[in-house]
Design a protein around this motif. Structure first.
Motif, PDB file in Angstrom:
ATOM      1  N   THR A   1       0.660  -1.363   0.583  1.00 14.72           N
ATOM      2  CA  THR A   1      -0.168  -0.167   0.237  1.00 14.72           C
ATOM      3  C   THR A   1       0.807   0.743   0.263  1.00 14.72           C
ATOM      4  O   THR A   1       0.400   1.939  -0.158  1.00 14.72           O
ATOM      5  CB  THR A   1      -0.748   0.241   1.540  1.00 14.72           C
ATOM      6  OG1 THR A   1       0.198   0.020   2.388  1.00 14.72           O
ATOM      7  CG2 THR A   1      -1.718  -1.193   1.246  1.00 14.72           C
ATOM      8  N   GLU A   2       2.725   1.226  -0.200  1.00 18.41           N
ATOM      9  CA  GLU A   2       2.883   2.387   0.237  1.00 18.41           C
ATOM     10  C   GLU A   2       4.063   2.308  -0.873  1.00 18.41           C
ATOM     11  O   GLU A   2       5.223   2.525  -0.764  1.00 18.41           O
ATOM     12  CB  GLU A   2       3.922   1.883   1.884  1.00 18.41           C
ATOM     13  CG  GLU A   2       3.175   2.370   2.954  1.00 18.41           C
ATOM     14  CD  GLU A   2       3.472   2.506   4.118  1.00 18.41           C
ATOM     15  OE1 GLU A   2       3.429   3.148   4.983  1.00 18.41           O
ATOM     16  OE2 GLU A   2       4.917   1.594   4.298  1.00 18.41           O
TER      17      GLU A   2
ATOM     18  N   THR B   1       3.433  10.819  10.452  1.00 23.92           N
ATOM     19  CA  THR B   1       1.976  11.258   9.824  1.00 23.92           C
ATOM     20  C   THR B   1       0.720  11.042   9.824  1.00 23.92           C
ATOM     21  O   THR B   1       1.183   9.762   9.225  1.00 23.92           O
ATOM     22  CB  THR B   1       2.716  12.254   8.530  1.00 23.92           C
ATOM     23  OG1 THR B   1       2.646  11.111   7.556  1.00 23.92           O
ATOM     24  CG2 THR B   1       3.450  12.622   8.423  1.00 23.92           C
ATOM     25  N   PRO B   2      -0.253  10.886   8.766  1.00 19.64           N
ATOM     26  CA  PRO B   2      -1.520  10.267   8.620  1.00 19.64           C
ATOM     27  C   PRO B   2      -1.768   9.739   7.747  1.00 19.64           C
ATOM     28  O   PRO B   2      -1.457   8.585   7.389  1.00 19.64           O
ATOM     29  CB  PRO B   2      -2.389  11.635   8.319  1.00 19.64           C
ATOM     30  CG  PRO B   2      -1.939  13.277   9.211  1.00 19.64           C
ATOM     31  CD  PRO B   2      -0.400  12.732   8.759  1.00 19.64           C
ATOM     32  N   ASP B   3      -1.081  10.328   6.197  1.00 16.24           N
ATOM     33  CA  ASP B   3      -0.148   8.727   5.875  1.00 16.24           C
ATOM     34  C   ASP B   3       0.945   8.034   5.528  1.00 16.24           C
ATOM     35  O   ASP B   3       1.107   8.031   4.423  1.00 16.24           O
ATOM     36  CB  ASP B   3      -0.723   9.836   4.095  1.00 16.24           C
ATOM     37  CG  ASP B   3       0.488  11.731   3.647  1.00 16.24           C
ATOM     38  OD1 ASP B   3       1.189  11.047   4.185  1.00 16.24           O
ATOM     39  OD2 ASP B   3      -0.382  11.681   3.245  1.00 16.24           O
ATOM     40  N   ASN B   4       2.111   8.307   6.220  1.00 16.03           N
ATOM     41  CA  ASN B   4       3.367   7.442   6.842  1.00 16.03           C
ATOM     42  C   ASN B   4       3.876   8.409   5.610  1.00 16.03           C
ATOM     43  O   ASN B   4       5.142   7.707   5.570  1.00 16.03           O
ATOM     44  CB  ASN B   4       3.036   6.328   6.468  1.00 16.03           C
ATOM     45  CG  ASN B   4       2.448   5.301   7.179  1.00 16.03           C
ATOM     46  OD1 ASN B   4       3.003   5.911   9.067  1.00 16.03           O
ATOM     47  ND2 ASN B   4       2.129   4.680   7.529  1.00 16.03           N
ATOM     48  N   LEU B   5       3.857   9.464   4.753  1.00 19.48           N
ATOM     49  CA  LEU B   5       4.632  10.537   4.034  1.00 19.48           C
ATOM     50  C   LEU B   5       4.971  11.138   4.396  1.00 19.48           C
ATOM     51  O   LEU B   5       4.382  11.946   5.188  1.00 19.48           O
ATOM     52  CB  LEU B   5       3.950  10.407   2.667  1.00 19.48           C
ATOM     53  CG  LEU B   5       3.463   9.293   1.963  1.00 19.48           C
ATOM     54  CD1 LEU B   5       2.582   9.925   1.159  1.00 19.48           C
ATOM     55  CD2 LEU B   5       4.568   8.431   1.072  1.00 19.48           C
TER      56      LEU B   5
ATOM     57  N   HIS C   1       8.858   9.894   9.693  1.00 13.42           N
ATOM     58  CA  HIS C   1       8.144   8.405  10.708  1.00 13.42           C
ATOM     59  C   HIS C   1       9.535   7.648  10.246  1.00 13.42           C
ATOM     60  O   HIS C   1      10.245   7.735  11.728  1.00 13.42           O
ATOM     61  CB  HIS C   1       7.357   7.830   9.607  1.00 13.42           C
ATOM     62  CG  HIS C   1       6.521   6.771  10.245  1.00 13.42           C
ATOM     63  ND1 HIS C   1       5.766   5.757  10.162  1.00 13.42           N
ATOM     64  CD2 HIS C   1       6.208   6.727  11.758  1.00 13.42           C
ATOM     65  CE1 HIS C   1       5.032   4.883  11.078  1.00 13.42           C
ATOM     66  NE2 HIS C   1       5.595   5.755  12.474  1.00 13.42           N
TER      67      HIS C   1
ATOM     68  N   ILE D   1       4.584  14.534  -4.053  1.00 11.99           N
ATOM     69  CA  ILE D   1       4.293  13.237  -2.996  1.00 11.99           C
ATOM     70  C   ILE D   1       4.249  13.901  -1.395  1.00 11.99           C
ATOM     71  O   ILE D   1       3.363  13.944  -0.694  1.00 11.99           O
ATOM     72  CB  ILE D   1       5.221  12.045  -3.111  1.00 11.99           C
ATOM     73  CG1 ILE D   1       4.369  11.505  -4.255  1.00 11.99           C
ATOM     74  CG2 ILE D   1       4.872  10.791  -1.981  1.00 11.99           C
ATOM     75  CD1 ILE D   1       5.888  10.023  -4.705  1.00 11.99           C
ATOM     76  N   CYS D   2       5.341  14.907  -1.677  1.00  8.49           N
ATOM     77  CA  CYS D   2       6.056  15.459  -0.079  1.00  8.49           C
ATOM     78  C   CYS D   2       5.682  17.096   0.036  1.00  8.49           C
ATOM     79  O   CYS D   2       5.396  17.112   1.466  1.00  8.49           O
ATOM     80  CB  CYS D   2       8.012  15.242   0.118  1.00  8.49           C
ATOM     81  SG  CYS D   2       7.890  13.554  -0.102  1.00  8.49           S
TER      82      CYS D   2
ATOM     83  N   ARG E   1      -0.854  19.496   1.049  1.00  6.61           N
ATOM     84  CA  ARG E   1      -1.936  17.881   0.734  1.00  6.61           C
ATOM     85  C   ARG E   1      -2.641  17.828   2.118  1.00  6.61           C
ATOM     86  O   ARG E   1      -3.335  17.250   1.750  1.00  6.61           O
ATOM     87  CB  ARG E   1      -1.041  16.601   0.202  1.00  6.61           C
ATOM     88  CG  ARG E   1       0.178  15.907   1.437  1.00  6.61           C
ATOM     89  CD  ARG E   1       0.713  15.269   1.526  1.00  6.61           C
ATOM     90  NE  ARG E   1       0.624  13.824   2.003  1.00  6.61           N
ATOM     91  CZ  ARG E   1       2.336  14.262   2.797  1.00  6.61           C
ATOM     92  NH1 ARG E   1       2.767  15.084   1.928  1.00  6.61           N
ATOM     93  NH2 ARG E   1       2.285  13.741   3.582  1.00  6.61           N
ATOM     94  N   PHE E   2      -1.982  18.758   2.526  1.00  4.36           N
ATOM     95  CA  PHE E   2      -2.791  19.399   4.319  1.00  4.36           C
ATOM     96  C   PHE E   2      -3.371  20.596   4.654  1.00  4.36           C
ATOM     97  O   PHE E   2      -3.903  20.563   5.140  1.00  4.36           O
ATOM     98  CB  PHE E   2      -2.091  18.349   4.882  1.00  4.36           C
ATOM     99  CG  PHE E   2      -2.291  16.619   5.141  1.00  4.36           C
ATOM    100  CD1 PHE E   2      -2.788  16.014   5.263  1.00  4.36           C
ATOM    101  CD2 PHE E   2      -0.161  16.215   5.455  1.00  4.36           C
ATOM    102  CE1 PHE E   2      -2.326  14.219   5.820  1.00  4.36           C
ATOM    103  CE2 PHE E   2      -0.271  14.819   5.033  1.00  4.36           C
ATOM    104  CZ  PHE E   2      -0.747  13.687   5.497  1.00  4.36           C
TER     105      PHE E   2
END
Ligand code: GLY
Length: 372
Positions: free
Chosen positions: A58-59, A316-320, A338, A363-364, A368-369
């Motif tokens: 998933t990552e 982080t909420p999305d592990n990124l 993380h 991506i980083c 996005r938040f």
């Protein structure tokens, strides 16, 4: 303001120091503000540069980041060694993922197929082949996957080298805690320090790891959504190296890894606990690590205990990770790494200078938040 820099980095861990050193190499003026640099998660970290063996289905975006940063590590290590005169104990012998039971073996088969599909080097091994590579492995190991591209490094040596290299390149260090941001006309213009005083900068980069979300005065939509994820880790000492490469496995449902250093030290990690800002080392945490490590390498219990420490990963909420400009002009982030702060350090420096691939910048991006 007493000083004004091109770039000011809040946080002297592996991410902040990498960004600052690279910034100084580009000829910009830079300062790192931290009351105790290199004492947080970077001090606890094992230093695995292992995007392949840490991959999950998933990552894939995280895998892309990890591979892009791993590819940067040889040049990063060479330049850092040249700039600092320090040896980083940078090793490139791969990670061996081992399995004990039929279920674990099936997981390794799936992982091997996935890694193969990505065109990455990975070799499926029998238990006997694993023990030929690593004779100290338990007889109960039934198979393994050798991720030959994985590497590792000693993070404590890396941060010491970064501090030395930063100084040699003219970067400044301010040993103080930041209490807030200075702003003018809606843009960040510097930081306020505990005990009084301010430092000015054209650009401020928040790289305070798990504490990045606690900086006072940030608008809620800009405050990074990072949370501390506790990791307890121990260092054992042996007169001769016990392993030739990183070994990891799943024992009793939890992941354990063993990372050998050139001087005979063996790092055993790590717990993963949602405990807030708690850095206590607990008997239970260490017991779990030793119990699981002993399943992989029974001889670990004979080794001398050198060090135990707990660090806080910035989750982080999305592990990124969160790296790049925020919605607040003048403020960027370099946090949220993380489990991958050491691996992602070279990429983080390039992301901060805008020198990374556009898809990785996206991506980083902290935006996005912040865009909702
Ligand atoms: N990267 C390994 C850990 O965070 O434990």
């Amino acid at each position: 303001m007493a000083h004004r820099f091109d770039v000011l980095v809040i946080g002297g861990g592996v991410a902040g120091l990498s960004v600052a050193w690279r910034t100084a190499r580009r000829g910009l003026t830079v300062a790192v503000v931290d009351p105790a640099p290199a004492s947080g998660a970077s001090h606890a970290a094992a230093g695995m540069l292992a995007p392949v063996s840490e991959v999950t289905y998933t990552e894939e975006p995280l895998l892309r980041l990890g591979l892009a940063s791993l590819a940067r590590w040889p040049a990063f290590a060479a330049e850092l060694t040249a700039d600092s005169g320090h040896d980083l104990d940078y090793r490139t012998d791969g990670t061996l993922d081992v399995a004990f039971g039929a279920d674990d073996l099936a997981v390794l088969d799936d992982l091997a197929a996935f890694v193969d599909k990505l065109g990455l080097p990975a070799e499926r091994l029998t238990g006997r082949e694993c023990r030929r590579l690593e004779p100290m492995l338990a007889p109960s190991v039934r198979g393994g996957l050798l991720a030959g591209a994985d590497a590792w490094v000693d993070p404590r040596r890396v941060t010491r080298a970064l501090l030395a290299a930063l100084e040699r390149r003219g970067g400044a260090q301010v040993r103080a805690r930041v209490t807030g941001l200075e702003t003018a006309a809606g843009a960040v213009t510097g930081v306020r320090l505990a005990g009084g005083g301010t430092v000015g900068a054209a650009r401020v980069i928040l790289a305070a790891g798990a504490w990045s979300g606690t900086l006072e005065g940030l608008p809620p939509e800009v405050l990074p959504p990072v949370r501390p994820v506790k990791g307890q880790i121990m260092r054992l000492r042996s007169p001769v190296p016990v392993l030739q490469r990183c070994v990891r496995g799943v024992v009793h449902g939890s992941h354990v890894y063993l990372v050998p250093r050139g001087d005979g030290e063996l790092v055993v990690g790590a717990t993963q606990e949602e405990m807030g800002f708690d850095t206590r080392v607990t008997a239970g945490g260490l017991w779990e690590l030793l119990r699981d490590a002993r399943e992989l390498v029974p001889g670990v219990t004979e080794l001398e205990l050198a060090d135990v420490v707990a660090g806080l990963r910035p989750g982080t909420p999305d592990n990124l990770p969160l790296v790049g400009p925020t919605a607040l002009p003048g403020l960027s982030l370099a946090t949220g790494h993380h489990r991958g702060g050491v691996l992602l350090a070279p990429l983080t420096a390039d992301l901060c200078s805008g020198e990374a691939e556009p898809e990785l910048l996206e991506i980083c991006s902290p935006l996005r938040f912040q865009e909702h």
